[in-house]
Design a protein around this motif. Structure first.
Motif, PDB file in Angstrom:
ATOM      1  N   MET A  62       0.823  -1.211   0.000  1.00  0.00           N
ATOM      2  CA  MET A  62       0.000   0.000   0.000  1.00  0.00           C
ATOM      3  C   MET A  62       0.858   1.263   0.000  1.00  0.00           C
ATOM      4  O   MET A  62       0.400   2.338  -0.395  1.00  0.00           O
ATOM      5  N   LYS A  63       2.088   1.163   0.418  1.00  0.00           N
ATOM      6  CA  LYS A  63       2.972   2.335   0.483  1.00  0.00           C
ATOM      7  C   LYS A  63       3.544   2.721  -0.878  1.00  0.00           C
ATOM      8  O   LYS A  63       4.087   3.809  -1.047  1.00  0.00           O
ATOM      9  N   LYS A  64       3.420   1.843  -1.874  1.00  0.00           N
ATOM     10  CA  LYS A  64       3.949   2.146  -3.204  1.00  0.00           C
ATOM     11  C   LYS A  64       3.099   3.222  -3.877  1.00  0.00           C
ATOM     12  O   LYS A  64       1.900   3.341  -3.602  1.00  0.00           O
ATOM     13  N   PRO A  65       3.669   4.016  -4.787  1.00  0.00           N
ATOM     14  CA  PRO A  65       2.931   5.105  -5.435  1.00  0.00           C
ATOM     15  C   PRO A  65       1.725   4.596  -6.230  1.00  0.00           C
ATOM     16  O   PRO A  65       1.741   3.495  -6.786  1.00  0.00           O
ATOM     17  N   ALA A  66       0.679   5.428  -6.276  1.00  0.00           N
ATOM     18  CA  ALA A  66      -0.492   5.100  -7.086  1.00  0.00           C
ATOM     19  C   ALA A  66      -0.211   5.362  -8.557  1.00  0.00           C
ATOM     20  O   ALA A  66       0.587   6.243  -8.900  1.00  0.00           O
ATOM     21  N   THR A  67      -0.852   4.607  -9.414  1.00  0.00           N
ATOM     22  CA  THR A  67      -0.744   4.873 -10.854  1.00  0.00           C
ATOM     23  C   THR A  67      -1.951   5.673 -11.342  1.00  0.00           C
ATOM     24  O   THR A  67      -1.879   6.335 -12.366  1.00  0.00           O
ATOM     25  N   THR A  98      -4.654   8.717 -11.289  1.00  0.00           N
ATOM     26  CA  THR A  98      -4.722  10.127 -10.871  1.00  0.00           C
ATOM     27  C   THR A  98      -5.979  10.409 -10.058  1.00  0.00           C
ATOM     28  O   THR A  98      -6.155  11.516  -9.545  1.00  0.00           O
ATOM     29  N   LEU A  99      -6.866   9.416  -9.926  1.00  0.00           N
ATOM     30  CA  LEU A  99      -8.114   9.602  -9.187  1.00  0.00           C
ATOM     31  C   LEU A  99      -7.924   9.497  -7.679  1.00  0.00           C
ATOM     32  O   LEU A  99      -8.804   9.889  -6.912  1.00  0.00           O
ATOM     33  N   VAL A 100      -6.781   8.952  -7.251  1.00  0.00           N
ATOM     34  CA  VAL A 100      -6.493   8.863  -5.809  1.00  0.00           C
ATOM     35  C   VAL A 100      -6.048  10.244  -5.336  1.00  0.00           C
ATOM     36  O   VAL A 100      -5.046  10.784  -5.822  1.00  0.00           O
ATOM     37  N   ASN A 101      -6.810  10.828  -4.398  1.00  0.00           N
ATOM     38  CA  ASN A 101      -6.507  12.196  -3.974  1.00  0.00           C
ATOM     39  C   ASN A 101      -5.430  12.236  -2.887  1.00  0.00           C
ATOM     40  O   ASN A 101      -5.020  11.188  -2.362  1.00  0.00           O
ATOM     41  N   GLU A 102      -5.000  13.446  -2.537  1.00  0.00           N
ATOM     42  CA  GLU A 102      -3.890  13.615  -1.589  1.00  0.00           C
ATOM     43  C   GLU A 102      -4.229  13.073  -0.208  1.00  0.00           C
ATOM     44  O   GLU A 102      -3.377  12.485   0.472  1.00  0.00           O
ATOM     45  N   LYS A 103      -5.465  13.250   0.237  1.00  0.00           N
ATOM     46  CA  LYS A 103      -5.879  12.740   1.542  1.00  0.00           C
ATOM     47  C   LYS A 103      -5.795  11.219   1.579  1.00  0.00           C
ATOM     48  O   LYS A 103      -5.320  10.629   2.557  1.00  0.00           O
ATOM     49  N   GLU A 104      -6.254  10.601   0.518  1.00  0.00           N
ATOM     50  CA  GLU A 104      -6.217   9.136   0.448  1.00  0.00           C
ATOM     51  C   GLU A 104      -4.783   8.626   0.387  1.00  0.00           C
ATOM     52  O   GLU A 104      -4.450   7.606   1.008  1.00  0.00           O
ATOM     53  N   ILE A 105      -3.929   9.320  -0.335  1.00  0.00           N
ATOM     54  CA  ILE A 105      -2.514   8.932  -0.397  1.00  0.00           C
ATOM     55  C   ILE A 105      -1.876   9.033   0.980  1.00  0.00           C
ATOM     56  O   ILE A 105      -1.131   8.135   1.403  1.00  0.00           O
ATOM     57  N   LEU A 106      -2.181  10.105   1.701  1.00  0.00           N
ATOM     58  CA  LEU A 106      -1.629  10.284   3.046  1.00  0.00           C
ATOM     59  C   LEU A 106      -2.083   9.172   3.974  1.00  0.00           C
ATOM     60  O   LEU A 106      -1.284   8.597   4.722  1.00  0.00           O
ATOM     61  N   GLN A 107      -3.373   8.865   3.942  1.00  0.00           N
ATOM     62  CA  GLN A 107      -3.893   7.787   4.795  1.00  0.00           C
ATOM     63  C   GLN A 107      -3.279   6.440   4.419  1.00  0.00           C
ATOM     64  O   GLN A 107      -2.928   5.641   5.292  1.00  0.00           O
ATOM     65  N   ALA A 108      -3.140   6.200   3.120  1.00  0.00           N
ATOM     66  CA  ALA A 108      -2.567   4.933   2.662  1.00  0.00           C
ATOM     67  C   ALA A 108      -1.132   4.773   3.139  1.00  0.00           C
ATOM     68  O   ALA A 108      -0.679   3.651   3.410  1.00  0.00           O
ATOM     69  N   ASN A 109      -0.415   5.874   3.260  1.00  0.00           N
ATOM     70  CA  ASN A 109       0.981   5.828   3.705  1.00  0.00           C
ATOM     71  C   ASN A 109       1.115   5.719   5.218  1.00  0.00           C
ATOM     72  O   ASN A 109       2.145   5.271   5.719  1.00  0.00           O
ATOM     73  N   GLN A 110       0.077   6.106   5.943  1.00  0.00           N
ATOM     74  CA  GLN A 110       0.193   6.200   7.395  1.00  0.00           C
ATOM     75  C   GLN A 110      -0.673   5.203   8.161  1.00  0.00           C
ATOM     76  O   GLN A 110      -0.353   4.865   9.305  1.00  0.00           O
ATOM     77  N   ARG A 111      -1.760   4.744   7.578  1.00  0.00           N
ATOM     78  CA  ARG A 111      -2.719   3.910   8.293  1.00  0.00           C
ATOM     79  C   ARG A 111      -2.632   2.437   7.872  1.00  0.00           C
ATOM     80  O   ARG A 111      -2.142   2.114   6.799  1.00  0.00           O
ATOM     81  N   SER A 112      -3.188   1.597   8.735  1.00  0.00           N
ATOM     82  CA  SER A 112      -3.459   0.224   8.322  1.00  0.00           C
ATOM     83  C   SER A 112      -4.471   0.266   7.182  1.00  0.00           C
ATOM     84  O   SER A 112      -5.362   1.128   7.152  1.00  0.00           O
ATOM     85  N   LYS A 113      -4.358  -0.646   6.242  1.00  0.00           N
ATOM     86  CA  LYS A 113      -5.211  -0.617   5.045  1.00  0.00           C
ATOM     87  C   LYS A 113      -6.698  -0.570   5.385  1.00  0.00           C
ATOM     88  O   LYS A 113      -7.462   0.166   4.754  1.00  0.00           O
ATOM     89  N   SER A 114      -7.110  -1.338   6.366  1.00  0.00           N
ATOM     90  CA  SER A 114      -8.537  -1.429   6.679  1.00  0.00           C
ATOM     91  C   SER A 114      -9.083  -0.174   7.349  1.00  0.00           C
ATOM     92  O   SER A 114     -10.297  -0.054   7.545  1.00  0.00           O
ATOM     93  N   LEU A 115      -8.215   0.778   7.696  1.00  0.00           N
ATOM     94  CA  LEU A 115      -8.668   2.030   8.324  1.00  0.00           C
ATOM     95  C   LEU A 115      -8.646   3.208   7.347  1.00  0.00           C
ATOM     96  O   LEU A 115      -8.893   4.350   7.742  1.00  0.00           O
ATOM     97  N   ILE A 116      -8.360   2.961   6.085  1.00  0.00           N
ATOM     98  CA  ILE A 116      -8.406   4.018   5.077  1.00  0.00           C
ATOM     99  C   ILE A 116      -9.865   4.391   4.809  1.00  0.00           C
ATOM    100  O   ILE A 116     -10.720   3.517   4.641  1.00  0.00           O
ATOM    101  N   SER A 117     -10.157   5.667   4.776  1.00  0.00           N
ATOM    102  CA  SER A 117     -11.527   6.137   4.549  1.00  0.00           C
ATOM    103  C   SER A 117     -11.984   5.776   3.142  1.00  0.00           C
ATOM    104  O   SER A 117     -11.326   6.119   2.165  1.00  0.00           O
ATOM    105  N   VAL A 118     -13.116   5.111   3.053  1.00  0.00           N
ATOM    106  CA  VAL A 118     -13.635   4.704   1.745  1.00  0.00           C
ATOM    107  C   VAL A 118     -15.103   5.107   1.559  1.00  0.00           C
ATOM    108  O   VAL A 118     -15.673   4.870   0.502  1.00  0.00           O
ATOM    109  N   SER A 119     -15.708   5.717   2.582  1.00  0.00           N
ATOM    110  CA  SER A 119     -17.106   6.135   2.472  1.00  0.00           C
ATOM    111  C   SER A 119     -17.194   7.655   2.448  1.00  0.00           C
ATOM    112  O   SER A 119     -16.248   8.359   2.808  1.00  0.00           O
ATOM    113  N   ASN A 120     -18.349   8.168   2.063  1.00  0.00           N
ATOM    114  CA  ASN A 120     -18.550   9.616   2.015  1.00  0.00           C
ATOM    115  C   ASN A 120     -18.453  10.244   3.394  1.00  0.00           C
ATOM    116  O   ASN A 120     -18.099  11.414   3.536  1.00  0.00           O
TER     117      ASN A 120
END
Length: 291
Positions: free
Chosen positions: A16-21, A23-45
Motif C-alpha cells: 500500500m505504500k507504493k505510489p499510485a498509478t 490520478t483519481l487517488v486524492n492527496e488525503k487518500e494517499i496520506l492515509q494509505a501511507n500512514q494507516r493500516s489498510k482497513s482504516l483508510i476512509s472509503v465512504s462519504n
C-alpha cells in the motif's frame, strides 16, 4: 454454531505504500494509505473505513465476538472501535484487540499463523472454541461469512471460483490453487501452478478453486499446529496455509472446502481505493443499518 471472528490487521501494508498509478487517488487518500493500516483508510462519504463494512457483514452473518489482531502501533483501531483491550461495544459487537508482537530479531510481523497463535494465546478461551479467521483488507460477503459460521465441519475454508473474481488476470493467476477431493475436502494447496498444470486441479464442477484466506478453525484441534508452525523457506513467515496443510497431512478430510462463486473486493494498493469506493456505492446504502 460459533460466533467468534478473528480479523488479521497487524501487517505493515508494504504494498500500500507504493505510489499510485491512478490520478483519481486524492492527496488525503494517499496520506492515509501511507500512514494507516489498510482497513482504516476512509472509503465512504462519511469518512468511515473499510473495516466498518467488514464488521457490518460479520454482524449480519451472526458473529458477536470480534478479535481484531493489531500491531504495537495499532492505536488508531482503538480510536475507531473502543479504547479497551477487550469487550468494547460497537453496534452490538464485542470487540477485543489481541496484539501481534514482533520478535526482537525481526522488522516486520511473523505472518498470519503467528497472528492467530498470538490471538489465541492472549484470549485463551479460544483454545477450546471454534472461530473464523479472515484478512482485514478483503471485504468478504455476508454469505461467505455465514457459510463458515454455520457449517458442521470442525475446520473449513471457502473455496472461491477463480472465474468469479474481478481482478486482473495477472493477479488472478498469482493465487494459489486448491486441490479438492470429490467430497470437497482439501487435499493440497498449490502455489503458482502453470497454465497447463492448473487444469489438473479442476473440482467436480469443472472449476478452479482458490483460497482468499477465509477459514474456520477448531481451537482445540488447531492450536498445536499454530504453535508449531514452521517458517516458510522463501517468505520467512509463519503462514496459515502451512498450518492447514500440516493438519490435513495428519488428519485427511479435516478441512472442508465450501464452494462459492462471488467476487471478494480487495484493498492491497492505492489504486484499489477507487475500486473499493465504487463497489461500496453500488452495493451498500449511504448509511449502514446496524440494527
Amino acid at each position: 454454531m460459533h460466533t467468534n471472528l478473528i480479523i488479521l490487521a497487524g501487517g505493515i501494508s508494504s504494498r500500500m505504500k507504493k505510489p499510485a498509478t491512478s490520478t483519481l487517488v486524492n492527496e488525503k487518500e494517499i496520506l492515509q494509505a501511507n500512514q494507516r493500516s489498510k482497513s482504516l483508510i476512509s472509503v465512504s462519504n462519511s469518512g468511515r473505513p473499510l473495516m466498518d463494512y467488514l464488521l457490518y457483514n460479520a454482524k449480519k452473518a451472526g458473529y458477536k465476538n470480534i478479535y481484531i489482531v493489531i500491531n504495537e502501533q495499532g492505536s488508531l483501531f482503538k480510536e475507531f472501535y473502543g479504547p479497551k483491550k477487550a469487550n468494547n461495544n460497537f453496534y452490538g459487537l464485542n470487540i477485543s484487540f489481541p496484539i501481534q508482537y514482533i520478535p526482537k530479531n525481526r522488522e516486520k510481523p511473523f505472518g498470519t499463523a503467528d497472528a492467530v497463535f498470538q490471538a489465541v494465546e492472549q484470549f485463551p478461551n479460544l483454545k477450546n472454541q471454534q472461530f473464523t479467521v479472515c484478512n482485514s483488507d478483503n471485504l468478504y460477503t455476508i454469505n461467505s461469512l455465514k457459510l463458515l459460521r454455520k457449517t458442521n465441519s470442525k475446520n473449513a475454508l471457502i473455496s472461491y471460483d477463480r472465474d468469479a473474481l474481478e481482478f486482473s488476470l495477472q493477479k488472478i493467476y498469482s493465487f494459489a490453487v486448491m486441490n479438492l477431493n470429490d467430497e470437497n475436502y482439501l487435499k493440497d494447496i498449490i502455489e503458482k501452478p502453470t497454465t497447463e498444470k492448473v487444469k489438473e486441479y479442476e473440482d467436480k464442477e469443472g472449476k478452479i478453486r482458490i483460497s482468499m484466506n477465509l477459514f474456520k478453525l477448531d481451537g482445540k484441534m488447531m492450536f498445536p499446529y499454530l504453535k508449531n508452525c514452521p517458517i516458510h523457506p522463501i517468505r520467512n513467515e509463519k503462514e496459515l496455509p502451512t498450518v492447514v496443510l500440516n493438519c490435513i497431512a495428519d488428519y485427511p478430510n479435516s478441512f472442508l472446502g465450501i464452494p462459492v462463486s462471488e467476487h471478494v473486493p480487495d484493498l492491497t494498493a492505492k489504486d484499489d481505493i477507487i475500486i473499493i469506493k465504487d463497489y461500496l456505492k453500488k452495493h451498500y446504502p449511504k448509511t449502514l443499518n446496524w440494527s
